[in-house]
Design a protein around this motif. Structure first.
Motif, PDB file in Angstrom:
ATOM      1  N   VAL A  86       0.860  -1.178   0.000  1.00 32.52           N
ATOM      2  CA  VAL A  86       0.000   0.000   0.000  1.00 32.52           C
ATOM      3  C   VAL A  86       0.899   1.233   0.000  1.00 32.52           C
ATOM      4  O   VAL A  86       1.546   1.527   1.004  1.00 32.52           O
ATOM      5  N   PRO A  87       1.010   1.953  -1.144  1.00 36.75           N
ATOM      6  CA  PRO A  87       1.862   3.140  -1.135  1.00 36.75           C
ATOM      7  C   PRO A  87       1.211   4.281  -0.355  1.00 36.75           C
ATOM      8  O   PRO A  87       0.042   4.593  -0.564  1.00 36.75           O
ATOM      9  N   THR A  88       1.955   4.857   0.548  1.00 33.66           N
ATOM     10  CA  THR A  88       1.456   5.985   1.353  1.00 33.66           C
ATOM     11  C   THR A  88       2.650   6.734   1.934  1.00 33.66           C
ATOM     12  O   THR A  88       3.650   6.104   2.326  1.00 33.66           O
ATOM     13  N   SER A 136       6.427   4.024   1.769  1.00 27.32           N
ATOM     14  CA  SER A 136       6.611   5.376   1.230  1.00 27.32           C
ATOM     15  C   SER A 136       7.850   5.417   0.347  1.00 27.32           C
ATOM     16  O   SER A 136       8.875   4.835   0.695  1.00 27.32           O
ATOM     17  N   ILE A 137       7.771   6.119  -0.789  1.00 23.57           N
ATOM     18  CA  ILE A 137       8.975   6.244  -1.629  1.00 23.57           C
ATOM     19  C   ILE A 137       9.791   7.483  -1.284  1.00 23.57           C
ATOM     20  O   ILE A 137      10.829   7.717  -1.894  1.00 23.57           O
ATOM     21  N   GLY A 138       9.377   8.286  -0.313  1.00 25.03           N
ATOM     22  CA  GLY A 138      10.187   9.441   0.065  1.00 25.03           C
ATOM     23  C   GLY A 138       9.376  10.421   0.882  1.00 25.03           C
ATOM     24  O   GLY A 138       8.153  10.338   0.936  1.00 25.03           O
ATOM     25  N   VAL A 141       4.817  14.454  -0.608  1.00 25.35           N
ATOM     26  CA  VAL A 141       3.465  13.927  -0.825  1.00 25.35           C
ATOM     27  C   VAL A 141       3.094  14.049  -2.305  1.00 25.35           C
ATOM     28  O   VAL A 141       3.089  15.140  -2.866  1.00 25.35           O
ATOM     29  N   LEU A 142       2.823  12.920  -2.918  1.00 22.16           N
ATOM     30  CA  LEU A 142       2.366  12.871  -4.306  1.00 22.16           C
ATOM     31  C   LEU A 142       0.850  13.042  -4.331  1.00 22.16           C
ATOM     32  O   LEU A 142       0.184  12.915  -3.307  1.00 22.16           O
ATOM     33  N   ALA A 143       0.302  13.280  -5.524  1.00 23.14           N
ATOM     34  CA  ALA A 143      -1.152  13.435  -5.649  1.00 23.14           C
ATOM     35  C   ALA A 143      -1.859  12.094  -5.520  1.00 23.14           C
ATOM     36  O   ALA A 143      -3.069  12.025  -5.320  1.00 23.14           O
TER      37      ALA A 143
END
Ligand code: ADE
Length: 247
Positions: A86-88, A136-138, A141-143
């Motif tokens: 789950v990307p967050t 999380s990739i970093g 915050v992405l859209a």
């Protein structure tokens, strides 16, 4: 490896047709299956979000469409569920180590969310049946999670056996395990030996493998000190040799 992705924007994943990952898919190394979450929302507007309990800004993704979509994907093999990711931005950091761990799995399932995220009961429900990681990739915050999934699939996909042309390419990566672990890769050069007055460092033309390896390590240490001092500070003292310490 099989990879399922459930999203309200399956078209975000068009780049997976291209380049290294596209070839891996053509060759059957990577089997990516995209699913439209809205196919599991049954009101006239195919609604997937609602206002958050407790108030606050934004919208939260409703549990019912996710539950139905996930059940359908999981039904492909009820005996051995996938690893669900789950990307967050609230998740554990995605690292090369985690990419390697995921590359060893036979089946991954990504659930990129829009809005403020997915109703937490979805992670509780599926976390009781299988491994669910919030990642999380970093620290930004992405859209939505779609781009994060692209990042992860590319990092994982290139580690699958047969995907990289040169088997050594992944070995020399920044962050790859080994003697250079947690050091950033230094500068690289190719022909011509001189370009616009800039020369390739002479040592690289010397054919002296031992001295070249030493030079590359020095460069990696310097670049790490400059760009990521916290990585250098975290290195175990026994991973540094006498020459390293003099730098
Ligand atoms: N969704 C929004 N921002 C994200 C991030 N930084 N990593 C993973 N998923 C995200």
């Amino acid at each position: 490896m099989r990879v399922d992705v459930i999203s309200i924007f399956p078209e975000y994943f068009a780049p997976l047709d291209v380049s290294l990952i596209g070839k891996a898919r053509e060759r059957g190394i990577l089997d990516v299956r995209l699913h439209q979450l809205r196919d599991h929302a049954h009101d006239v507007h195919r609604t997937v979000d609602d206002t958050p309990y407790g108030g606050g800004p934004g919208m939260v993704m409703k549990p019912e469409p996710w539950g139905e979509a996930l059940d359908e994907v999981l039904a492909a093999d009820p005996t051995a569920p996938p690893r669900m990711i789950v990307p967050t931005p609230s998740g554990v950091p995605f690292t090369q180590k985690l990419a390697m761990e995921y590359a060893a799995e036979p089946w991954l399932l990504f659930t990129p969310a829009r809005y403020e995220g997915i109703d937490s009961r979805v992670m509780a429900e599926y976390g009781a049946r299988m491994r669910v990681d919030e990642v999380s990739i970093g620290d930004y915050v992405l859209a939505g999670g779609e781009v994060a999934v692209l990042v992860m699939i590319e990092a994982i996909g290139r580690l699958l056996p047969g995907v990289l042309g040169n088997v050594h390419s992944a070995v020399d990566d920044s962050f790859a395990p080994g003697a250079m672990e947690n050091l950033l890769e230094g500068p690289v050069y190719t022909k011509p030996p001189e370009w616009r007055g800039h020369e390739v460092p002479e040592i690289l033309l010397s054919g002296h493998h031992g001295r070249i390896a030493r030079w590359r390590r020095d460069q990696a240490l310097r670049r790490t000190a400059r760009n990521r001092p916290e990585l250098l500070a975290a290195l175990a003292p026994q991973s540094l040799d006498k020459h390293d310490r003099q730098l």
